[in-house]
Design a protein around this motif. Structure first.
Motif, mmCIF file in Angstrom:
data_model
loop_
_atom_site.group_PDB
_atom_site.id
_atom_site.type_symbol
_atom_site.label_atom_id
_atom_site.label_comp_id
_atom_site.label_asym_id
_atom_site.label_seq_id
_atom_site.Cartn_x
_atom_site.Cartn_y
_atom_site.Cartn_z
ATOM 1 N N GLY A 71 0.811 -1.158 0.050
ATOM 2 C CA GLY A 71 -0.131 0.106 -0.071
ATOM 3 C C GLY A 71 1.075 1.252 0.012
ATOM 4 N N PHE A 72 2.131 1.157 0.380
ATOM 5 C CA PHE A 72 2.940 2.399 0.237
ATOM 6 C C PHE A 72 4.054 2.299 -0.701
ATOM 7 C CE2 PHE A 72 6.573 4.779 1.560
ATOM 8 C CZ PHE A 72 6.149 5.957 1.917
ATOM 9 N N GLY A 73 4.940 1.274 -1.018
ATOM 10 C CA GLY A 73 5.733 0.955 -2.145
ATOM 11 C C GLY A 73 6.961 0.225 -1.773
ATOM 12 N N VAL A 74 8.251 -0.072 -2.742
ATOM 13 C CA VAL A 74 9.060 -0.704 -2.493
ATOM 14 C C VAL A 74 10.445 -0.047 -2.465
ATOM 15 C CG1 VAL A 74 10.138 -2.799 -3.526
ATOM 16 C CG2 VAL A 74 7.879 -2.624 -3.783
ATOM 17 N N PHE A 75 11.116 0.023 -1.658
ATOM 18 C CA PHE A 75 12.502 0.426 -1.583
ATOM 19 C C PHE A 75 13.477 -0.655 -2.025
ATOM 20 C CE2 PHE A 75 10.074 2.780 1.514
ATOM 21 C CZ PHE A 75 10.672 4.115 1.442
ATOM 22 N N THR A 76 14.209 -0.174 -3.000
ATOM 23 C CA THR A 76 15.468 -1.029 -3.367
ATOM 24 C C THR A 76 16.657 -0.513 -3.628
ATOM 25 O OG1 THR A 76 14.950 -0.636 -5.857
ATOM 26 C CG2 THR A 76 13.703 -2.679 -4.986
ATOM 27 N N VAL A 77 17.867 -1.460 -3.381
ATOM 28 C CA VAL A 77 19.007 -0.947 -3.681
ATOM 29 C C VAL A 77 19.607 -1.058 -5.051
ATOM 30 C CG1 VAL A 77 21.680 -1.303 -2.860
ATOM 31 C CG2 VAL A 77 19.811 -1.492 -1.284
ATOM 32 N N LYS A 78 20.125 0.095 -5.613
ATOM 33 C CA LYS A 78 20.308 0.124 -7.189
ATOM 34 C C LYS A 78 21.650 0.460 -7.152
ATOM 35 C CE LYS A 78 15.741 1.681 -8.737
ATOM 36 N NZ LYS A 78 15.288 2.199 -9.906
ATOM 37 N N LYS A 79 22.439 -0.163 -8.272
ATOM 38 C CA LYS A 79 23.825 0.101 -8.511
ATOM 39 C C LYS A 79 24.059 0.953 -9.482
ATOM 40 C CE LYS A 79 25.091 -4.358 -6.735
ATOM 41 N NZ LYS A 79 25.465 -5.845 -7.076
ATOM 42 N N ARG A 80 24.925 2.079 -9.566
ATOM 43 C CA ARG A 80 25.462 2.871 -10.545
ATOM 44 C C ARG A 80 26.468 2.537 -10.983
ATOM 45 N NH1 ARG A 80 24.008 8.764 -7.981
ATOM 46 N NH2 ARG A 80 21.558 8.462 -8.250
ATOM 47 N N LYS A 81 26.803 2.228 -12.382
ATOM 48 C CA LYS A 81 27.937 2.125 -13.093
ATOM 49 C C LYS A 81 28.976 3.383 -13.038
ATOM 50 C CE LYS A 81 25.787 -1.186 -16.240
ATOM 51 N NZ LYS A 81 25.673 -1.504 -17.568
ATOM 52 N N ALA A 82 30.251 3.115 -13.101
ATOM 53 C CA ALA A 82 31.257 4.040 -13.497
ATOM 54 C C ALA A 82 30.888 4.748 -14.584
ATOM 55 C CB ALA A 82 32.522 3.241 -13.232
ATOM 56 N N ARG A 83 31.204 6.092 -14.624
ATOM 57 C CA ARG A 83 30.924 7.003 -15.743
ATOM 58 C C ARG A 83 31.650 8.285 -15.685
ATOM 59 N NH1 ARG A 83 27.389 7.896 -11.377
ATOM 60 N NH2 ARG A 83 26.904 9.913 -11.111
ATOM 61 N N LYS A 84 31.879 8.804 -16.929
ATOM 62 C CA LYS A 84 32.641 9.876 -16.977
ATOM 63 C C LYS A 84 31.726 11.231 -16.798
ATOM 64 C CE LYS A 84 35.722 7.657 -20.497
ATOM 65 N NZ LYS A 84 36.123 7.585 -21.599
ATOM 66 N N GLY A 85 32.650 12.119 -16.214
ATOM 67 C CA GLY A 85 31.939 13.229 -16.049
ATOM 68 C C GLY A 85 32.877 14.410 -15.864
ATOM 69 N N ARG A 86 32.486 15.486 -15.740
ATOM 70 C CA ARG A 86 33.308 16.858 -15.701
ATOM 71 C C ARG A 86 33.492 17.616 -14.527
ATOM 72 N NH1 ARG A 86 35.766 17.771 -20.234
ATOM 73 N NH2 ARG A 86 35.019 17.002 -21.971
ATOM 74 N N ASN A 87 34.656 18.033 -14.164
ATOM 75 C CA ASN A 87 34.958 18.974 -12.881
ATOM 76 C C ASN A 87 34.376 20.116 -13.286
ATOM 77 O OD1 ASN A 87 35.781 20.560 -11.034
ATOM 78 N ND2 ASN A 87 37.611 19.569 -10.708
ATOM 79 N N PRO A 88 33.149 20.751 -12.694
ATOM 80 C CA PRO A 88 32.618 21.809 -13.068
ATOM 81 C C PRO A 88 33.698 23.145 -12.842
ATOM 82 C CG PRO A 88 31.568 21.035 -11.041
ATOM 83 C CD PRO A 88 32.663 20.000 -11.476
ATOM 84 N N LYS A 89 34.506 23.126 -11.948
ATOM 85 C CA LYS A 89 35.287 24.383 -11.961
ATOM 86 C C LYS A 89 36.441 24.483 -12.792
ATOM 87 C CE LYS A 89 36.524 26.085 -7.332
ATOM 88 N NZ LYS A 89 37.303 25.594 -6.021
ATOM 89 N N THR A 90 37.168 23.064 -13.182
ATOM 90 C CA THR A 90 38.223 23.148 -14.087
ATOM 91 C C THR A 90 37.625 22.742 -15.630
ATOM 92 O OG1 THR A 90 38.814 20.925 -13.648
ATOM 93 C CG2 THR A 90 39.825 22.747 -12.510
ATOM 94 N N GLY A 91 36.682 22.051 -15.605
ATOM 95 C CA GLY A 91 36.264 21.356 -17.031
ATOM 96 C C GLY A 91 36.846 20.348 -17.360
ATOM 97 N N GLU A 92 37.757 19.474 -16.735
ATOM 98 C CA GLU A 92 38.590 18.668 -16.691
ATOM 99 C C GLU A 92 37.577 17.269 -16.620
ATOM 100 O OE1 GLU A 92 42.053 16.101 -14.509
ATOM 101 O OE2 GLU A 92 41.455 18.092 -13.587
ATOM 102 N N ALA A 93 37.909 16.279 -17.492
ATOM 103 C CA ALA A 93 37.372 15.082 -17.502
ATOM 104 C C ALA A 93 37.542 14.289 -16.391
ATOM 105 C CB ALA A 93 37.237 14.361 -18.856
#
Length: 90
Positions: A47-69
């Motif tokens: 009647g409320f819902g389901v909580f589950t643990v989800k795994k996030r894969k490694a990914r590429k991003g950017r440093n917002p300060k320097t723009g470095e990958a």
């Protein structure tokens, strides 16, 4: 809703429960949910819902300060899927 508002609401809706006892109940519920998620990876409340643990894969991003990958490490997070009755009531 904040933790304080939740505690107040539980106190008011119960018969004679002190604010301290309501705070302990809220703490115990969330502590138990956390432990169950760590141990089993899933908590369902009908009647409320389901909580589950989800795994996030490694990914590429950017440093917002320097723009470095940069590479963002894999991580775990908690997902929530509401029960149909809860979703319909919103």
């Amino acid at each position: 809703m904040t933790k304080g508002e939740l505690i107040e609401s539980i106190q008011k809706s119960s018969n004679g429960l002190s604010k301290k006892a309501a705070e302990e109940v809220v703490g115990a519920v969330f502590s138990t949910l956390s432990k169950a998620l760590k141990k089993e990876g899933r908590v369902a409340y009908p009647g409320f819902g389901v909580f589950t643990v989800k795994k996030r894969k490694a990914r590429k991003g950017r440093n917002p300060k320097t723009g470095e990958a940069i590479t963002i490490k894999p991580s775990k997070t908690v997902g929530f899927k509401p029960a149909p009755s809860l979703k319909k009531s919103l």
